[in-house]
Design a protein around this motif. Structure first.
Motif, short mmCIF file in Angstrom:
data_model
loop_
_atom_site.label_atom_id
_atom_site.label_comp_id
_atom_site.label_asym_id
_atom_site.label_seq_id
_atom_site.Cartn_x
_atom_site.Cartn_y
_atom_site.Cartn_z
N ALA A 159 3.44 1.80 11.15
CA ALA A 159 4.70 2.55 11.08
C ALA A 159 5.37 2.36 9.73
O ALA A 159 5.87 3.32 9.12
CB ALA A 159 5.64 2.10 12.21
N ILE A 160 5.40 1.12 9.23
CA ILE A 160 6.00 0.85 7.92
C ILE A 160 5.24 1.58 6.83
O ILE A 160 5.83 2.21 5.93
CB ILE A 160 6.04 -0.67 7.66
CG1 ILE A 160 7.12 -1.31 8.52
CG2 ILE A 160 6.27 -0.98 6.17
CD1 ILE A 160 7.14 -2.82 8.47
N TYR A 161 3.93 1.50 6.88
CA TYR A 161 3.10 2.16 5.85
C TYR A 161 3.35 3.66 5.83
O TYR A 161 3.58 4.26 4.77
CB TYR A 161 1.63 1.86 6.13
CG TYR A 161 0.67 2.66 5.29
CD1 TYR A 161 0.56 2.45 3.91
CD2 TYR A 161 -0.16 3.63 5.87
CE1 TYR A 161 -0.33 3.18 3.14
CE2 TYR A 161 -1.05 4.36 5.10
CZ TYR A 161 -1.13 4.14 3.75
OH TYR A 161 -2.01 4.86 2.98
N LEU A 186 -1.67 3.87 -1.82
CA LEU A 186 -3.08 3.56 -1.62
C LEU A 186 -3.46 3.66 -0.15
O LEU A 186 -2.60 3.48 0.72
CB LEU A 186 -3.39 2.14 -2.12
CG LEU A 186 -3.23 1.90 -3.63
CD1 LEU A 186 -3.42 0.43 -3.95
CD2 LEU A 186 -4.20 2.77 -4.41
N PRO A 187 -4.72 3.90 0.17
CA PRO A 187 -5.16 3.86 1.57
C PRO A 187 -5.05 2.43 2.10
O PRO A 187 -5.21 1.46 1.36
CB PRO A 187 -6.61 4.35 1.52
CG PRO A 187 -7.04 4.14 0.10
CD PRO A 187 -5.82 4.26 -0.75
N TYR A 188 -4.83 2.33 3.41
CA TYR A 188 -4.51 1.04 4.03
C TYR A 188 -5.40 0.80 5.22
O TYR A 188 -5.60 1.68 6.07
CB TYR A 188 -3.04 1.06 4.47
CG TYR A 188 -2.57 -0.19 5.16
CD1 TYR A 188 -2.65 -1.42 4.53
CD2 TYR A 188 -1.99 -0.12 6.43
CE1 TYR A 188 -2.20 -2.58 5.16
CE2 TYR A 188 -1.52 -1.27 7.06
CZ TYR A 188 -1.64 -2.50 6.42
OH TYR A 188 -1.19 -3.63 7.04
N ALA A 189 -5.96 -0.41 5.30
CA ALA A 189 -6.80 -0.81 6.43
C ALA A 189 -6.20 -2.05 7.08
O ALA A 189 -5.92 -3.04 6.40
CB ALA A 189 -8.23 -1.10 5.96
N ALA A 244 0.82 -1.20 0.00
CA ALA A 244 0.00 0.00 0.00
C ALA A 244 0.86 1.26 0.00
O ALA A 244 0.55 2.25 -0.69
CB ALA A 244 -0.93 -0.01 1.21
N ALA A 245 1.96 1.24 0.75
CA ALA A 245 2.87 2.38 0.77
C ALA A 245 3.51 2.59 -0.60
O ALA A 245 3.60 3.72 -1.08
CB ALA A 245 3.94 2.16 1.84
N LYS A 262 -1.02 11.63 0.86
CA LYS A 262 -0.41 11.32 2.15
C LYS A 262 -1.04 10.06 2.70
O LYS A 262 -2.13 9.67 2.27
CB LYS A 262 -0.58 12.49 3.12
CG LYS A 262 -2.01 12.85 3.43
CD LYS A 262 -2.07 14.04 4.39
CE LYS A 262 -3.52 14.41 4.72
NZ LYS A 262 -3.57 15.57 5.66
N PRO A 263 -0.40 9.40 3.66
CA PRO A 263 -0.93 8.13 4.17
C PRO A 263 -2.32 8.30 4.77
O PRO A 263 -2.65 9.34 5.35
CB PRO A 263 0.08 7.72 5.25
CG PRO A 263 1.31 8.50 4.94
CD PRO A 263 0.87 9.77 4.32
N TYR A 264 -3.11 7.25 4.65
CA TYR A 264 -4.44 7.21 5.25
C TYR A 264 -4.65 5.82 5.83
O TYR A 264 -4.66 4.84 5.10
CB TYR A 264 -5.53 7.53 4.23
CG TYR A 264 -6.89 7.78 4.87
CD1 TYR A 264 -7.31 9.07 5.17
CD2 TYR A 264 -7.75 6.72 5.17
CE1 TYR A 264 -8.56 9.31 5.75
CE2 TYR A 264 -9.00 6.95 5.75
CZ TYR A 264 -9.39 8.25 6.04
OH TYR A 264 -10.63 8.48 6.61
#
Length: 333
Positions: free
Chosen positions: A199-201, A181-184, A176-177, A213-215
């Motif tokens: 943390a990795i994402y 893409l957004p990550y769940a 995802a990173a 930006k990350p979501y």
């Protein structure tokens, strides 16, 4: 404020039918819309007598028809079970029926046991190993067609349906990173790698045309009722279900029991309580305290809540009570 969403599996409650379960999902979606939840997602599971959402796209259409505004989608579609083209066509159709409301959450697990997964007629090893390529292919099929593109998803092409990656380990966090893409994260049943995955994402996130930006969305199981005792009573259905999974006992979603100590062994209790340690169970005051601590720990952008409650009226009441917790939730536009 942190928006709330709902993850539903259309539980087939002991004493009910699949038809009743699907109608309960529609009722729950309407209640979620009424109280301002952002999304209502359904999950793909196969061969489980207690879950009615195997034909996930069909059930998404059912809840879409029962609602007007709330976002609908998958949490998730298990992509190794399907060709990307089939999913693009299914979700392209959903987007045509419910414009601007559809999300496509993707998982890498089969969502069932190995024998049932084999019966889904996909090469399991190739499907899991080709997951990144399948995600990219699906993005292309849902995107704007390029000149002389050989394969078109109709419906689907040009729909630009938002794709999410779902995971319970570090693998999907990294993917995802990389893809922006957004990550769940499935912390509602797999809590161990939650903080490392987030943390990795966040650390490795690459901005994309999809997201700048990350979501992060995080999952919790929950049961909120008037009192702690009532909520704990309703949540024993979920605890029994997890014990039954480990015992390889398949059946409908169980009725709650007054005494779990008579049901599980000390080892089973320890394992289930570890697995469900992020569960938000209790009165509104207790639930708010638990959720406050969870959000402080994760700094999540969104929370998706699974409410495994046998009685549909109690489930709907939990949806309402969750919506009233503190100032966490913003009303969906």
């Amino acid at each position: 404020m942190v928006p709330f969403s709902i993850l539903d599996l259309s539980p087939v409650a002991e004493g009910s039918t699949v038809t009743q379960s699907l109608e309960s999902s529609a009722r729950m979606a309407r209640k979620a819309e009424e109280f301002g939840y952002k999304r209502f997602w359904l999950a793909e599971h196969h061969g489980m007598p207690g879950i009615a959402s195997a034909a996930t796209a069909v059930v998404i259409g059912h809840v879409g028809a029962a609602t007007k505004r709330i976002r609908i989608g998958s949490g998730g579609i298990m992509l190794p079970n399907h060709s990307p083209l089939v999913i693009a066509e299914q979700f392209g159709t959903l987007e045509a029926l419910f414009p601007g409301r559809v999300d496509l959450g993707l998982g890498r697990a089969p969502g069932t046991d190995m024998r049932t997964a084999q019966a889904l007629r996909r090469n399991l090893e190739a499907g899991a190993n080709s997951f990144p390529n399948d995600v990219v292919e699906l993005q292309q099929l849902l995107g704007t067609p390029v000149e002389n593109q050989a394969i078109l998803a109709v419906p689907g092409n040009g729909s630009h349906i938002p794709i999410w990656l779902l995971g319970s380990s570090l693998y999907s966090a990294q993917l995802a990173a990389m893809l922006g893409l957004p990550y769940a994260f499935a912390s509602h049943f797999a809590p161990d790698m939650l903080l490392d995955a987030i943390a990795i994402y966040r650390d490795r996130f690459q901005p994309s045309a999809t997201l700048d930006k990350p979501y992060v969305m995080v999952g919790v199981m929950g049961a909120v009722a008037a009192t702690d005792e009532e909520a704990r009573y309703h949540f024993t259905s979920a605890e029994q279900q997890f014990v039954n999974l480990r015992r390889n006992v398949r059946g409908p979603f169980p009725r709650p029991v007054a005494d779990m100590e008579a049901f599980w062994s000390p080892m089973e209790k320890m394992n289930v309580e570890h697995t469900l340690r992020y569960a938000v169970v209790g009165s509104p005051e207790t639930a708010e305290a638990k959720l406050t601590a969870f959000l402080k720990e994760t700094q999540a952008d969104e929370v998706i809540i699974s409410m495994p409650i046998h009685d549909i009226e109690a489930r709907l009441r939990s949806v309402e009570l969750f919506a009233g917790l503190g100032n966490f939730m913003r009303v969906a536009a």
